[in-house]
Design a protein around this motif. Sequence first.
Motif, PDB file in Angstrom:
ATOM      1  N   THR A  93      54.499  30.714  59.927  1.00 50.57           N
ATOM      2  CA  THR A  93      55.355  31.887  60.033  1.00 50.57           C
ATOM      3  C   THR A  93      54.486  33.115  60.269  1.00 50.57           C
ATOM      4  O   THR A  93      53.270  33.085  60.078  1.00 50.57           O
ATOM      5  N   TYR A  94      55.122  34.189  60.652  1.00 50.89           N
ATOM      6  CA  TYR A  94      54.401  35.447  60.843  1.00 50.89           C
ATOM      7  C   TYR A  94      53.696  35.854  59.546  1.00 50.89           C
ATOM      8  O   TYR A  94      52.534  36.261  59.569  1.00 50.89           O
ATOM      9  N   ALA A  95      54.378  35.731  58.418  1.00 52.96           N
ATOM     10  CA  ALA A  95      53.780  36.100  57.129  1.00 52.96           C
ATOM     11  C   ALA A  95      52.565  35.232  56.806  1.00 52.96           C
ATOM     12  O   ALA A  95      51.549  35.735  56.320  1.00 52.96           O
ATOM     13  N   GLU A  96      52.641  33.934  57.097  1.00 60.83           N
ATOM     14  CA  GLU A  96      51.505  33.041  56.851  1.00 60.83           C
ATOM     15  C   GLU A  96      50.316  33.415  57.726  1.00 60.83           C
ATOM     16  O   GLU A  96      49.167  33.434  57.266  1.00 60.83           O
TER      17      GLU A  96
ATOM     18  N   THR B 179      53.010  47.243  68.118  1.00 62.69           N
ATOM     19  CA  THR B 179      54.168  46.770  67.377  1.00 62.69           C
ATOM     20  C   THR B 179      55.050  45.958  68.316  1.00 62.69           C
ATOM     21  O   THR B 179      55.285  46.358  69.459  1.00 62.69           O
ATOM     22  N   SER B 180      55.535  44.828  67.844  1.00 58.11           N
ATOM     23  CA  SER B 180      56.405  43.981  68.656  1.00 58.11           C
ATOM     24  C   SER B 180      57.800  44.586  68.747  1.00 58.11           C
ATOM     25  O   SER B 180      58.140  45.517  68.010  1.00 58.11           O
ATOM     26  N   HIS B 181      58.632  44.038  69.616  1.00 61.17           N
ATOM     27  CA  HIS B 181      60.000  44.529  69.737  1.00 61.17           C
ATOM     28  C   HIS B 181      60.805  44.250  68.474  1.00 61.17           C
ATOM     29  O   HIS B 181      61.856  44.833  68.264  1.00 61.17           O
ATOM     30  N   GLU B 182      60.294  43.368  67.612  1.00 66.47           N
ATOM     31  CA  GLU B 182      60.935  43.088  66.325  1.00 66.47           C
ATOM     32  C   GLU B 182      60.410  43.996  65.218  1.00 66.47           C
ATOM     33  O   GLU B 182      60.789  43.859  64.067  1.00 66.47           O
ATOM     34  N   GLY B 183      59.489  44.899  65.573  1.00 67.18           N
ATOM     35  CA  GLY B 183      58.953  45.844  64.597  1.00 67.18           C
ATOM     36  C   GLY B 183      57.798  45.306  63.770  1.00 67.18           C
ATOM     37  O   GLY B 183      57.392  45.930  62.785  1.00 67.18           O
ATOM     38  N   ARG B 184      57.240  44.164  64.173  1.00 64.79           N
ATOM     39  CA  ARG B 184      56.115  43.582  63.430  1.00 64.79           C
ATOM     40  C   ARG B 184      54.794  44.004  64.073  1.00 64.79           C
ATOM     41  O   ARG B 184      54.717  44.232  65.287  1.00 64.79           O
TER      42      ARG B 184
END
Length: 73
Positions: A28-31, A54-59
């Motif tokens: 996952t992104y968090a991992e 920053t990605s389009h998802e805000g990450r």
Amino acid sequence: MSGRRPRRPGASVVSPAMPDLRFDHLHTYAELTDALENLAAAAPTLMTLEIAGTSHEGRSIWLATVTNTATGP
């Protein structure tokens, strides 16, 4: 027995600092963020981590620079 977990065939450990980071699992992104932060903390003279955008998802989009700072840029 050394107390180490047996490795699955085809799975390799990326770093002794991160024995659970494997390439036979979709992380996952968090991992992935945790793994990058832990690797940079384990070897601060070899790896720096910064936000490249920053990605389009805000990450955060991470930029990892791997080099031996003791020998120069």
